[in-house]
Design a protein around this motif. Structure first.
Motif, PDB file in Angstrom:
ATOM      1  N   GLY A  77       0.830  -1.201   0.000  1.00 29.29           N
ATOM      2  CA  GLY A  77       0.000   0.000   0.000  1.00 29.29           C
ATOM      3  C   GLY A  77       0.862   1.246   0.000  1.00 29.29           C
ATOM      4  N   ALA A  78       0.182   2.403  -0.068  1.00 30.82           N
ATOM      5  CA  ALA A  78       0.873   3.685  -0.048  1.00 30.82           C
ATOM      6  C   ALA A  78       0.616   4.337   1.314  1.00 30.82           C
ATOM      7  CB  ALA A  78       0.381   4.548  -1.209  1.00 30.82           C
ATOM      8  N   ILE A 104      -3.504   6.020   7.735  1.00 31.20           N
ATOM      9  CA  ILE A 104      -3.592   5.044   8.829  1.00 31.20           C
ATOM     10  C   ILE A 104      -2.420   5.236   9.787  1.00 31.20           C
ATOM     11  CG2 ILE A 104      -3.609   2.590   9.426  1.00 31.20           C
ATOM     12  CD1 ILE A 104      -4.736   2.123   6.526  1.00 31.20           C
ATOM     13  N   PHE A 105      -2.723   5.353  11.065  1.00 30.76           N
ATOM     14  CA  PHE A 105      -1.731   5.569  12.104  1.00 30.76           C
ATOM     15  C   PHE A 105      -1.790   4.388  13.070  1.00 30.76           C
ATOM     16  CE2 PHE A 105      -0.434   7.442  16.216  1.00 30.76           C
ATOM     17  CZ  PHE A 105       0.766   8.048  15.846  1.00 30.76           C
ATOM     18  N   LEU A 106      -0.757   3.562  13.105  1.00 29.72           N
ATOM     19  CA  LEU A 106      -0.722   2.381  13.967  1.00 29.72           C
ATOM     20  C   LEU A 106      -0.363   2.802  15.385  1.00 29.72           C
ATOM     21  CD1 LEU A 106      -0.842  -0.738  14.189  1.00 29.72           C
ATOM     22  CD2 LEU A 106       1.613  -0.730  13.687  1.00 29.72           C
ATOM     23  N   GLU A 107      -1.249   2.525  16.317  1.00 26.51           N
ATOM     24  CA  GLU A 107      -1.008   2.897  17.706  1.00 26.51           C
ATOM     25  C   GLU A 107      -0.329   1.781  18.483  1.00 26.51           C
ATOM     26  OE1 GLU A 107      -4.866   4.165  19.038  1.00 26.51           O
ATOM     27  OE2 GLU A 107      -4.449   6.219  18.385  1.00 26.51           O
ATOM     28  N   ASN A 108      -0.739   0.540  18.276  1.00 24.85           N
ATOM     29  CA  ASN A 108      -0.089  -0.565  18.974  1.00 24.85           C
ATOM     30  C   ASN A 108      -0.522  -1.883  18.353  1.00 24.85           C
ATOM     31  OD1 ASN A 108      -2.545  -1.559  20.353  1.00 24.85           O
ATOM     32  ND2 ASN A 108      -2.368   0.369  21.494  1.00 24.85           N
ATOM     33  N   VAL A 109       0.195  -2.945  18.711  1.00 26.40           N
ATOM     34  CA  VAL A 109      -0.123  -4.304  18.285  1.00 26.40           C
ATOM     35  C   VAL A 109       0.036  -5.188  19.502  1.00 26.40           C
ATOM     36  CG1 VAL A 109       0.557  -6.241  16.792  1.00 26.40           C
ATOM     37  CG2 VAL A 109       0.736  -3.894  15.928  1.00 26.40           C
ATOM     38  N   GLU A 110      -0.996  -5.990  19.783  1.00 33.03           N
ATOM     39  CA  GLU A 110      -0.921  -6.914  20.908  1.00 33.03           C
ATOM     40  C   GLU A 110      -0.506  -8.285  20.412  1.00 33.03           C
ATOM     41  OE1 GLU A 110      -3.925  -7.867  24.074  1.00 33.03           O
ATOM     42  OE2 GLU A 110      -4.428  -5.754  23.657  1.00 33.03           O
ATOM     43  N   ASP A 111       0.433  -8.892  21.129  1.00 37.60           N
ATOM     44  CA  ASP A 111       0.864 -10.257  20.783  1.00 37.60           C
ATOM     45  C   ASP A 111      -0.041 -11.289  21.387  1.00 37.60           C
ATOM     46  OD1 ASP A 111       2.944  -9.350  19.254  1.00 37.60           O
ATOM     47  OD2 ASP A 111       4.383  -9.426  20.908  1.00 37.60           O
TER      48      ASP A 111
END
Length: 107
Positions: free
Chosen positions: A94-95, A100-107
């Motif tokens: 993607g461009a 889109i602003f990634l705030e966090n990712v949970e494992d």
């Protein structure tokens, strides 16, 4: 006489000469040239970030694009190849159009 010690556009010596000022230049070797292109890119990106108006921003983006042309050449390629790689990455990942602003990712 002010000291600049920086990479300049090819026609700047002619422009300075036309004013009657004296100056000194030298031709960079390949390693120095790449190093100075990178420094100049950082300088132009900083100027872009400080731009207050759209016309100022476009002026700085044009300088950045000129540097991208030069950098692609020193890496044995062309801006067309850089554009091709950009398109491939945009297709794959993607461009940045959707904001889109990634705030966090949970494992």
């Amino acid at each position: 006489m002010p000291t600049y010690n920086k990479l300049i556009r090819d026609k700047i010596p002619e422009i300075i000469d036309s004013t009657g000022s004296s100056f000194n230049t030298r031709t960079l070797n390949e390693k120095e040239y790449i190093q100075e292109l990178k420094k100049k890119l950082n300088e132009e990106v900083e100027e872009y970030q400080e731009a207050k108006t759209s016309p100022e921003a476009l002026e700085e983006l044009a300088d950045i694009l000129e540097l991208l042309h030069a950098l692609s050449k020193v890496h044995g390629s062309s801006i067309d190849t850089v554009e091709k790689v950009r398109c491939e990455k945009a297709q794959e990942k993607g461009a940045f159009e959707k904001r889109i602003f990634l705030e966090n990712v949970e494992d």
